[in-house]
Design a protein around this motif. Structure first.
Motif, PDB file in Angstrom:
ATOM      1  N   ASP A   1      17.887  43.374 -66.957  1.00 24.69           N
ATOM      2  CA  ASP A   1      17.835  42.142 -66.157  1.00 24.69           C
ATOM      3  C   ASP A   1      17.081  42.376 -64.852  1.00 24.69           C
ATOM      4  N   ILE A   2      17.367  43.484 -64.196  1.00 21.65           N
ATOM      5  CA  ILE A   2      16.693  43.828 -62.935  1.00 21.65           C
ATOM      6  C   ILE A   2      15.193  44.009 -63.180  1.00 21.65           C
ATOM      7  N   ALA A   3      14.846  44.717 -64.248  1.00 22.61           N
ATOM      8  CA  ALA A   3      13.434  44.932 -64.577  1.00 22.61           C
ATOM      9  C   ALA A   3      12.742  43.607 -64.875  1.00 22.61           C
ATOM     10  N   CYS A   4      13.421  42.736 -65.612  1.00 21.43           N
ATOM     11  CA  CYS A   4      12.851  41.424 -65.954  1.00 21.43           C
ATOM     12  C   CYS A   4      12.609  40.598 -64.693  1.00 21.43           C
ATOM     13  N   LEU A   5      13.598  40.546 -63.811  1.00 19.76           N
ATOM     14  CA  LEU A   5      13.444  39.809 -62.547  1.00 19.76           C
ATOM     15  C   LEU A   5      12.320  40.403 -61.703  1.00 19.76           C
ATOM     16  N   GLY A   6      12.256  41.725 -61.662  1.00 17.57           N
ATOM     17  CA  GLY A   6      11.244  42.401 -60.856  1.00 17.57           C
ATOM     18  C   GLY A   6       9.819  42.125 -61.296  1.00 17.57           C
ATOM     19  N   ARG A   7       9.631  41.718 -62.552  1.00 13.79           N
ATOM     20  CA  ARG A   7       8.294  41.393 -63.055  1.00 13.79           C
ATOM     21  C   ARG A   7       7.861  39.971 -62.694  1.00 13.79           C
ATOM     22  N   LEU A   8       8.809  39.150 -62.282  1.00 12.57           N
ATOM     23  CA  LEU A   8       8.488  37.763 -61.949  1.00 12.57           C
ATOM     24  C   LEU A   8       7.935  37.678 -60.528  1.00 12.57           C
ATOM     25  N   PRO A   9       6.848  36.939 -60.329  1.00 18.73           N
ATOM     26  CA  PRO A   9       6.236  36.848 -59.000  1.00 18.73           C
ATOM     27  C   PRO A   9       7.217  36.440 -57.896  1.00 18.73           C
ATOM     28  N   LEU A  10       8.145  35.573 -58.224  1.00 12.64           N
ATOM     29  CA  LEU A  10       9.093  35.093 -57.223  1.00 12.64           C
ATOM     30  C   LEU A  10      10.005  36.195 -56.706  1.00 12.64           C
ATOM     31  N   PHE A  11      10.313  37.174 -57.541  1.00 11.77           N
ATOM     32  CA  PHE A  11      11.280  38.202 -57.165  1.00 11.77           C
ATOM     33  C   PHE A  11      10.652  39.549 -56.833  1.00 11.77           C
ATOM     34  N   ARG A  12       9.334  39.671 -56.966  1.00  9.30           N
ATOM     35  CA  ARG A  12       8.668  40.953 -56.699  1.00  9.30           C
ATOM     36  C   ARG A  12       8.861  41.446 -55.277  1.00  9.30           C
ATOM     37  N   ALA A  13       8.999  40.524 -54.330  1.00  6.56           N
ATOM     38  CA  ALA A  13       9.120  40.914 -52.925  1.00  6.56           C
ATOM     39  C   ALA A  13      10.522  41.392 -52.567  1.00  6.56           C
ATOM     40  N   LEU A  14      11.479  41.193 -53.459  1.00  7.05           N
ATOM     41  CA  LEU A  14      12.846  41.592 -53.142  1.00  7.05           C
ATOM     42  C   LEU A  14      13.002  43.101 -53.226  1.00  7.05           C
ATOM     43  N   PRO A  15      13.656  43.696 -52.232  1.00  6.39           N
ATOM     44  CA  PRO A  15      13.948  45.127 -52.334  1.00  6.39           C
ATOM     45  C   PRO A  15      14.940  45.356 -53.483  1.00  6.39           C
ATOM     46  N   LEU A  16      14.916  46.536 -54.066  1.00  8.82           N
ATOM     47  CA  LEU A  16      15.739  46.846 -55.229  1.00  8.82           C
ATOM     48  C   LEU A  16      17.223  46.511 -55.029  1.00  8.82           C
ATOM     49  N   PRO A  17      17.832  46.851 -53.883  1.00 13.54           N
ATOM     50  CA  PRO A  17      19.248  46.496 -53.726  1.00 13.54           C
ATOM     51  C   PRO A  17      19.493  44.978 -53.788  1.00 13.54           C
ATOM     52  N   ARG A  18      18.579  44.198 -53.234  1.00  9.60           N
ATOM     53  CA  ARG A  18      18.730  42.741 -53.271  1.00  9.60           C
ATOM     54  C   ARG A  18      18.493  42.213 -54.686  1.00  9.60           C
ATOM     55  N   LEU A  19      17.535  42.815 -55.390  1.00 10.05           N
ATOM     56  CA  LEU A  19      17.267  42.439 -56.779  1.00 10.05           C
ATOM     57  C   LEU A  19      18.494  42.709 -57.654  1.00 10.05           C
ATOM     58  N   LYS A  20      19.129  43.844 -57.409  1.00 10.17           N
ATOM     59  CA  LYS A  20      20.350  44.184 -58.141  1.00 10.17           C
ATOM     60  C   LYS A  20      21.448  43.174 -57.829  1.00 10.17           C
ATOM     61  N   LEU A  21      21.565  42.779 -56.568  1.00  9.13           N
ATOM     62  CA  LEU A  21      22.556  41.784 -56.158  1.00  9.13           C
ATOM     63  C   LEU A  21      22.313  40.451 -56.875  1.00  9.13           C
ATOM     64  N   VAL A  22      21.059  40.042 -56.952  1.00  6.71           N
ATOM     65  CA  VAL A  22      20.712  38.796 -57.646  1.00  6.71           C
ATOM     66  C   VAL A  22      21.127  38.886 -59.114  1.00  6.71           C
ATOM     67  N   ALA A  23      20.812  40.016 -59.753  1.00  6.01           N
ATOM     68  CA  ALA A  23      21.172  40.190 -61.161  1.00  6.01           C
ATOM     69  C   ALA A  23      22.687  40.186 -61.355  1.00  6.01           C
ATOM     70  N   LEU A  24      23.415  40.783 -60.422  1.00  5.89           N
ATOM     71  CA  LEU A  24      24.873  40.837 -60.532  1.00  5.89           C
ATOM     72  C   LEU A  24      25.528  39.495 -60.212  1.00  5.89           C
ATOM     73  N   MET A  25      25.006  38.785 -59.217  1.00  7.33           N
ATOM     74  CA  MET A  25      25.623  37.524 -58.793  1.00  7.33           C
ATOM     75  C   MET A  25      25.215  36.349 -59.665  1.00  7.33           C
ATOM     76  N   GLY A  26      24.097  36.492 -60.338  1.00  9.10           N
ATOM     77  CA  GLY A  26      23.678  35.439 -61.250  1.00  9.10           C
ATOM     78  C   GLY A  26      24.540  35.467 -62.506  1.00  9.10           C
ATOM     79  N   GLU A  27      24.688  34.323 -63.119  1.00  9.32           N
ATOM     80  CA  GLU A  27      25.458  34.228 -64.357  1.00  9.32           C
ATOM     81  C   GLU A  27      24.485  34.158 -65.526  1.00  9.32           C
ATOM     82  N   LYS A  28      24.548  35.160 -66.396  1.00  8.64           N
ATOM     83  CA  LYS A  28      23.652  35.183 -67.547  1.00  8.64           C
ATOM     84  C   LYS A  28      24.233  34.287 -68.633  1.00  8.64           C
ATOM     85  N   LEU A  29      23.408  33.366 -69.111  1.00 19.80           N
ATOM     86  CA  LEU A  29      23.825  32.412 -70.135  1.00 19.80           C
ATOM     87  C   LEU A  29      22.840  32.448 -71.294  1.00 19.80           C
ATOM     88  N   SER A  30      23.350  32.253 -72.495  1.00 15.62           N
ATOM     89  CA  SER A  30      22.496  32.195 -73.688  1.00 15.62           C
ATOM     90  C   SER A  30      22.683  30.852 -74.357  1.00 15.62           C
TER      91      SER A  30
END
Length: 149
Positions: A6-35
């Motif tokens: 999830d972190i790797a996927c977010l990190g590839r998106l232009p919107l999230f590339r600027a986020l530092p790794l700890p913040r990216l991890k926080l986004v992945a953890l705080m977001g709710e993954k739905l299928s």
């Protein structure tokens, strides 16, 4: 998908590339993954967004069906955002959002989304550029459709 995926996927998106790794991890953890299975409704027209969907995998369709079953449809792929425009404008969804294929999304609660905008200038700039790009494509589409008729 694992947390690392999830972190790797977010990190590839232009919107999230600027986020530092700890913040990216926080986004992945705080977001709710739905299928969602193909054809499942993700959000209904007129509904107020609870956050922003980040399409991690699959294809999503935004539609506004008329009584004859026809109407405009927009297809969005992995990496797309859904709900940011109505959330930022205080409006509801202008169309129904459904899974065109099997879809995995990360739902970012509105508080987290606004916190990212307020605390990370590069995120706000990337979001502004993304919104401007979508507005340009919409204007271009509208103008060309009008020229055809």
């Amino acid at each position: 998908m694992t947390l690392e995926a999830d972190i790797a996927c977010l990190g590839r998106l232009p919107l999230f590339r600027a986020l530092p790794l700890p913040r990216l991890k926080l986004v992945a953890l705080m977001g709710e993954k739905l299928s969602f299975e193909a054809g499942a409704q993700i959000a209904a027209e007129g509904e107020k967004p609870e956050g922003v969907y980040v399409v991690l995998q699959g294809e999503v369709e935004i539609s506004n069906e008329r009584s004859n079953g026809e109407g405009p449809r927009f297809h969005l792929n992995s990496g797309s955002l859904i709900g940011d425009v109505p959330l930022l404008s205080g409006q509801s969804y202008v169309g129904s959002i459904s899974a065109k294929s099997a879809v995995t999304v990360l739902l970012l609660p509105k508080d987290l989304f606004f916190e990212l905008m307020e605390t990370i200038p590069d995120f706000s700039l990337a979001l502004t550029r993304d919104l401007a790009s979508r507005l340009y494509r919409l204007a271009n589409f509208t103008l060309h459709v009008e020229k055809v008729h």
